[in-house]
Design a protein around this motif. Structure first.
Motif, PDB file in Angstrom:
ATOM      1  N   SER A 183       6.656  -3.065  11.377  1.00  0.00           N
ATOM      2  CA  SER A 183       6.737  -4.363  12.035  1.00  0.00           C
ATOM      3  C   SER A 183       5.394  -4.737  12.640  1.00  0.00           C
ATOM      4  CB  SER A 183       7.819  -4.305  13.122  1.00  0.00           C
ATOM      5  OG  SER A 183       7.967  -5.573  13.707  1.00  0.00           O
ATOM      6  N   LEU A 184       4.962  -5.971  12.389  1.00  0.00           N
ATOM      7  CA  LEU A 184       3.695  -6.449  12.937  1.00  0.00           C
ATOM      8  C   LEU A 184       3.971  -6.992  14.334  1.00  0.00           C
ATOM      9  CD1 LEU A 184       3.542  -6.828   9.671  1.00  0.00           C
ATOM     10  CD2 LEU A 184       1.397  -7.968  10.235  1.00  0.00           C
ATOM     11  N   LEU A 185       3.497  -6.253  15.316  1.00  0.00           N
ATOM     12  CA  LEU A 185       3.821  -6.582  16.705  1.00  0.00           C
ATOM     13  C   LEU A 185       2.615  -7.203  17.391  1.00  0.00           C
ATOM     14  CD1 LEU A 185       6.059  -6.285  18.914  1.00  0.00           C
ATOM     15  CD2 LEU A 185       4.999  -4.106  19.514  1.00  0.00           C
ATOM     16  N   SER A 186       2.744  -8.458  17.782  1.00  0.00           N
ATOM     17  CA  SER A 186       1.684  -9.113  18.545  1.00  0.00           C
ATOM     18  C   SER A 186       2.141  -9.106  19.994  1.00  0.00           C
ATOM     19  CB  SER A 186       1.499 -10.540  18.049  1.00  0.00           C
ATOM     20  OG  SER A 186       2.621 -11.311  18.405  1.00  0.00           O
ATOM     21  N   GLY A 187       1.456  -9.802  20.847  1.00  0.00           N
ATOM     22  CA  GLY A 187       1.892  -9.836  22.247  1.00  0.00           C
ATOM     23  C   GLY A 187       2.771 -11.038  22.539  1.00  0.00           C
ATOM     24  N   ILE A 189       6.127 -13.936  21.950  1.00  0.00           N
ATOM     25  CA  ILE A 189       7.568 -13.899  22.176  1.00  0.00           C
ATOM     26  C   ILE A 189       8.296 -13.484  20.894  1.00  0.00           C
ATOM     27  CG2 ILE A 189       9.595 -15.347  22.664  1.00  0.00           C
ATOM     28  CD1 ILE A 189       7.747 -17.092  24.415  1.00  0.00           C
ATOM     29  N   ASP A 190       7.767 -13.904  19.759  1.00  0.00           N
ATOM     30  CA  ASP A 190       8.514 -13.803  18.502  1.00  0.00           C
ATOM     31  C   ASP A 190       8.617 -12.403  17.913  1.00  0.00           C
ATOM     32  OD1 ASP A 190       8.713 -16.535  18.733  1.00  0.00           O
ATOM     33  OD2 ASP A 190       6.951 -16.908  17.499  1.00  0.00           O
ATOM     34  N   SER A 191       7.501 -11.696  17.829  1.00  0.00           N
ATOM     35  CA  SER A 191       7.558 -10.436  17.073  1.00  0.00           C
ATOM     36  C   SER A 191       8.413  -9.341  17.735  1.00  0.00           C
ATOM     37  CB  SER A 191       6.165  -9.939  16.701  1.00  0.00           C
ATOM     38  OG  SER A 191       5.309  -9.972  17.795  1.00  0.00           O
ATOM     39  N   PRO A 192       8.523  -9.287  19.075  1.00  0.00           N
ATOM     40  CA  PRO A 192       9.494  -8.319  19.616  1.00  0.00           C
ATOM     41  C   PRO A 192      10.925  -8.682  19.199  1.00  0.00           C
ATOM     42  CG  PRO A 192       7.930  -8.970  21.316  1.00  0.00           C
ATOM     43  CD  PRO A 192       7.688  -9.878  20.144  1.00  0.00           C
ATOM     44  N   HIS A 209      -0.253  -2.976  15.434  1.00  0.00           N
ATOM     45  CA  HIS A 209      -0.845  -4.030  16.256  1.00  0.00           C
ATOM     46  C   HIS A 209      -2.346  -4.111  15.975  1.00  0.00           C
ATOM     47  CE1 HIS A 209      -1.767  -6.736  19.470  1.00  0.00           C
ATOM     48  NE2 HIS A 209      -2.617  -5.877  19.981  1.00  0.00           N
ATOM     49  N   PHE A 210      -2.825  -5.333  15.774  1.00  0.00           N
ATOM     50  CA  PHE A 210      -4.248  -5.555  15.538  1.00  0.00           C
ATOM     51  C   PHE A 210      -4.882  -6.067  16.814  1.00  0.00           C
ATOM     52  CE2 PHE A 210      -1.931  -6.126  11.597  1.00  0.00           C
ATOM     53  CZ  PHE A 210      -2.610  -5.270  10.747  1.00  0.00           C
ATOM     54  N   PHE A 211      -5.985  -5.452  17.192  1.00  0.00           N
ATOM     55  CA  PHE A 211      -6.658  -5.972  18.389  1.00  0.00           C
ATOM     56  C   PHE A 211      -8.156  -6.080  18.144  1.00  0.00           C
ATOM     57  CE2 PHE A 211      -8.455  -2.425  21.159  1.00  0.00           C
ATOM     58  CZ  PHE A 211      -8.560  -1.525  20.111  1.00  0.00           C
ATOM     59  N   MET A 265      -7.146 -14.000   7.533  1.00  0.00           N
ATOM     60  CA  MET A 265      -6.886 -12.949   8.523  1.00  0.00           C
ATOM     61  C   MET A 265      -5.471 -12.387   8.340  1.00  0.00           C
ATOM     62  SD  MET A 265      -6.991 -13.575  12.531  1.00  0.00           S
ATOM     63  CE  MET A 265      -5.374 -14.284  12.567  1.00  0.00           C
ATOM     64  N   ARG A 266      -4.503 -13.278   8.134  1.00  0.00           N
ATOM     65  CA  ARG A 266      -3.111 -12.864   7.934  1.00  0.00           C
ATOM     66  C   ARG A 266      -2.976 -11.990   6.683  1.00  0.00           C
ATOM     67  NH1 ARG A 266      -0.521 -13.695  11.828  1.00  0.00           N
ATOM     68  NH2 ARG A 266      -0.395 -15.935  11.923  1.00  0.00           N
ATOM     69  N   ARG A 267      -3.744 -12.325   5.649  1.00  0.00           N
ATOM     70  CA  ARG A 267      -3.690 -11.509   4.417  1.00  0.00           C
ATOM     71  C   ARG A 267      -4.200 -10.090   4.689  1.00  0.00           C
ATOM     72  NH1 ARG A 267      -3.379 -14.167  -0.668  1.00  0.00           N
ATOM     73  NH2 ARG A 267      -5.130 -13.021  -1.594  1.00  0.00           N
ATOM     74  N   GLY A 292       7.531 -23.569   9.990  1.00  0.00           N
ATOM     75  CA  GLY A 292       7.078 -24.787  10.641  1.00  0.00           C
ATOM     76  C   GLY A 292       6.661 -24.641  12.085  1.00  0.00           C
ATOM     77  N   GLN A 293       6.690 -23.415  12.631  1.00  0.00           N
ATOM     78  CA  GLN A 293       6.386 -23.272  14.056  1.00  0.00           C
ATOM     79  C   GLN A 293       4.920 -23.589  14.359  1.00  0.00           C
ATOM     80  OE1 GLN A 293       6.156 -19.523  16.447  1.00  0.00           O
ATOM     81  NE2 GLN A 293       8.291 -19.967  16.882  1.00  0.00           N
ATOM     82  N   VAL A 294       4.045 -23.088  13.524  1.00  0.00           N
ATOM     83  CA  VAL A 294       2.609 -23.396  13.667  1.00  0.00           C
ATOM     84  C   VAL A 294       2.027 -23.627  12.276  1.00  0.00           C
ATOM     85  CG1 VAL A 294       2.169 -22.136  15.829  1.00  0.00           C
ATOM     86  CG2 VAL A 294       2.081 -20.907  13.664  1.00  0.00           C
TER      87      VAL A 294
HETATM   88  P1  ATP Z   1       4.306 -14.070  18.154  1.00  0.00           P
HETATM   89  O1  ATP Z   1       4.982 -14.764  19.254  1.00  0.00           O
HETATM   90  O2  ATP Z   1       5.112 -12.956  17.573  1.00  0.00           O
HETATM   91  O3  ATP Z   1       2.911 -13.657  18.478  1.00  0.00           O
HETATM   92  P2  ATP Z   1       3.394 -16.480  16.998  1.00  0.00           P
HETATM   93  O4  ATP Z   1       4.375 -17.586  16.958  1.00  0.00           O
HETATM   94  O5  ATP Z   1       2.369 -16.455  18.056  1.00  0.00           O
HETATM   95  O6  ATP Z   1       4.201 -15.115  16.972  1.00  0.00           O
HETATM   96  P3  ATP Z   1       1.378 -16.004  15.033  1.00  0.00           P
HETATM   97  O7  ATP Z   1       0.405 -15.673  16.097  1.00  0.00           O
HETATM   98  O8  ATP Z   1       1.020 -16.967  13.973  1.00  0.00           O
HETATM   99  O9  ATP Z   1       2.757 -16.501  15.560  1.00  0.00           O
HETATM  100  O10 ATP Z   1       1.812 -14.664  14.342  1.00  0.00           O
HETATM  101  C1  ATP Z   1       2.808 -14.623  13.372  1.00  0.00           C
HETATM  102  C2  ATP Z   1       3.232 -13.184  13.165  1.00  0.00           C
HETATM  103  O11 ATP Z   1       2.123 -12.384  12.731  1.00  0.00           O
HETATM  104  C3  ATP Z   1       3.660 -12.523  14.467  1.00  0.00           C
HETATM  105  O12 ATP Z   1       5.012 -12.781  14.758  1.00  0.00           O
HETATM  106  C4  ATP Z   1       3.423 -11.066  14.178  1.00  0.00           C
HETATM  107  O13 ATP Z   1       4.470 -10.510  13.394  1.00  0.00           O
HETATM  108  C5  ATP Z   1       2.147 -11.118  13.338  1.00  0.00           C
HETATM  109  N1  ATP Z   1       0.972 -10.963  14.219  1.00  0.00           N
HETATM  110  C6  ATP Z   1       0.225 -11.918  14.793  1.00  0.00           C
HETATM  111  N2  ATP Z   1      -0.771 -11.396  15.539  1.00  0.00           N
HETATM  112  C7  ATP Z   1      -0.658 -10.061  15.439  1.00  0.00           C
HETATM  113  C8  ATP Z   1      -1.378  -8.947  15.969  1.00  0.00           C
HETATM  114  N3  ATP Z   1      -2.423  -9.103  16.775  1.00  0.00           N
HETATM  115  N4  ATP Z   1      -0.976  -7.710  15.636  1.00  0.00           N
HETATM  116  C9  ATP Z   1       0.093  -7.518  14.827  1.00  0.00           C
HETATM  117  N5  ATP Z   1       0.804  -8.526  14.292  1.00  0.00           N
HETATM  118  C10 ATP Z   1       0.448  -9.783  14.587  1.00  0.00           C
END
Ligand code: ATP
Ligand code: MG
Length: 392
Positions: A183-187, A189-192, A209-211, A265-267, A292-294
């Motif tokens: 699972s790609l976990l960012s900080g 709301i969505d990814s958790p 997680h990418f930082f 970057m996403r790729r 459609g969120q962003v």
């Molecule tokens: P989120 O609230 O989960 O950050 P978001 O609406 O901000 O989502 P994006 O920033 O476009 O959307 O990211 C889309 C998805 O890409 C995220 O839900 C997550 O799964 C992945 N992602 C984004 N940034 C990171 C990161 N720094 N590390 C790992 N995964 C990421």
């Protein structure tokens, strides 16, 4: 006899052949979760898991909260065991549920009998207990269709149980039944939330997680680890792979048109996540993307991401509104951490006018300016592996 917990199994009933795997995983997951609550015996009989305290130091309250977060149960209730006589059952109902019986206006008794030796049928037992309770609590009306309180009585192998209405369980399938995903976990709301939803389908997760130091702060990384810790109460222990992304982002900025930054970057995220998945034996990737969120979450943009990986990309939030996502985020307890104001690597390099209808072939062409393999290899080499456990 000491108060205990009854947990009703969920979807397993539908899956004859998987039943044993389901039960074994569920028992193991339940035992692991209850370790911090004391010495409990956890056994399964007839679509129910019995959680029984073994000594005085058991924290039943905490255990009850824990089992509500274990995937695989549809309902859980606290219950009081008693001797298998109608008198003992009645006495237990009166004392154990005294508070509920005083508060309710309407009630009914529902009995189940798996011990066919018991002298009364289920209906006779319900009638007996119901009649006597009505005598003792004269304000109560019987309502068999929509009662405020249902008194459950179960006559089982070794004893009888009286329990108050059950609360909903976490649902889903036991973690570990559905294999592993990354699972790609960012900080955000969505990814958790997306992680939670896939874990609920029985999937063990590994997080990536990418930082991007120094563009993102140490607090931003700590925030993501905090989210992972919060998720363990649902998803169980997990490993977080923290991967440095700075060089990749700088290289993209140097060599690719700004409007494609996020897409490319996403790729890279997909490719690296796939490599982590191959390393740990996972078979899918999970993201918190939502249609459609962003700008980077149009259908064409999703196609551009998918093109960078051969694995299925699971996007459980794809059709959800933000309010629904926020509601789940609050329910699972990650919302307050998610809204802490730290930069994510995506926000640092956001283009002013991102491409919303990109063409896969164009993006592939633009990427030729980059040494993709070398960039990935270098990032993977600096992968920091952090184990996060449930701490109770
Ligand atoms: P989120 O609230 O989960 O950050 P978001 O609406 O901000 O989502 P994006 O920033 O476009 O959307 O990211 C889309 C998805 O890409 C995220 O839900 C997550 O799964 C992945 N992602 C984004 N940034 C990171 C990161 N720094 N590390 C790992 N995964 C990421
Ligand atoms: Mg984000």
């Amino acid at each position: 006899m000491q108060e205990m917990i009854l947990c009703k199994l969920g979807e397993v009933v539908l899956k004859g052949l998987n039943r044993n795997t389901f039960e074994n995983k569920l028992l193991a997951n339940t035992r692991r979760r209850l370790k911090s609550c004391g010495n409990f015996k956890v056994v399964s009989r007839q679509s129910t898991v019995y959680v029984e305290p073994q000594d005085e130091n058991c924290d039943l309250e905490a255990a009850f909260a824990c089992v509500q977060q274990v995937f695989g149960y549809v309902a859980v209730s606290r219950a009081k065991p008693c001797e298998k006589t109608k008198e003992a059952i009645l006495e237990t109902a009166k004392t154990y549920l005294a508070e509920e019986l005083r508060r309710a206006r309407t009630f009914k008794v529902e009995s189940k009998r798996s011990d066919k030796q018991f002298p009364l049928s289920s209906i006779q037992l319900s009638q007996y207990v119901g009649g006597e309770l009505h005598e003792s609590f004269p304000h109560l009306q019987v309502d068999v269709h929509d009662p405020e309180l249902t008194v459950h009585v179960e006559v089982r192998e070794t004893c009888a149980y009286v329990h108050a209405p059950a609360v909903p369980g976490a649902g889903g399938l036991p973690i570990g039944m559905g294999g592993t995903a990354v699972s790609l976990l960012s900080g955000g709301i969505d990814s958790p939330v997306s992680s939670y939803m896939i874990a609920k389908r029985g999937v063990q997760l590994e997080m990536v997680h990418f930082f991007s130091p120094p563009y993102t702060s140490p607090e931003a990384k700590e925030k993501v680890l905090q989210l992972a810790r919060e998720l363990t109460s649902w998803c169980g222990r997990m490993t977080v792979h923290v991967i440095p992304f700075t060089l990749i982002q700088e290289e993209i900025r140097r060599r690719c048109p700004e409007e494609y930054f996020t897409l490319i970057m996403r790729r890279f995220m997909m490719r690296i996540a796939q490599q982590v998945a191959q390393r740990v034996g996972a078979h899918a990737l999970v993201t918190g993307e939502c249609l459609g969120q962003v700008a980077s979450q149009t259908m064409e943009a999703l196609a551009v991401s998918d093109d960078a990986t051969d694995m299925p990309v699971l996007r459980p939030l794809i059709g959800m509104d933000k309010e629904e996502i926020v509601r789940i985020s609050r329910h699972i307890g990650t919302f307050n951490t998610s809204i802490l104001p730290f930069e994510d690597c995506c926000t640092v390099f956001t283009p002013r006018h991102p491409r919303t209808h990109p063409v896969v072939a164009d993006v592939r062409e633009l990427e030729k300016a980059l040494d993709i393999d070398a960039l990935i290899e270098q990032a993977m080499a600096e992968d920091e592996i952090i184990h996060v456990r449930y701490e109770g």
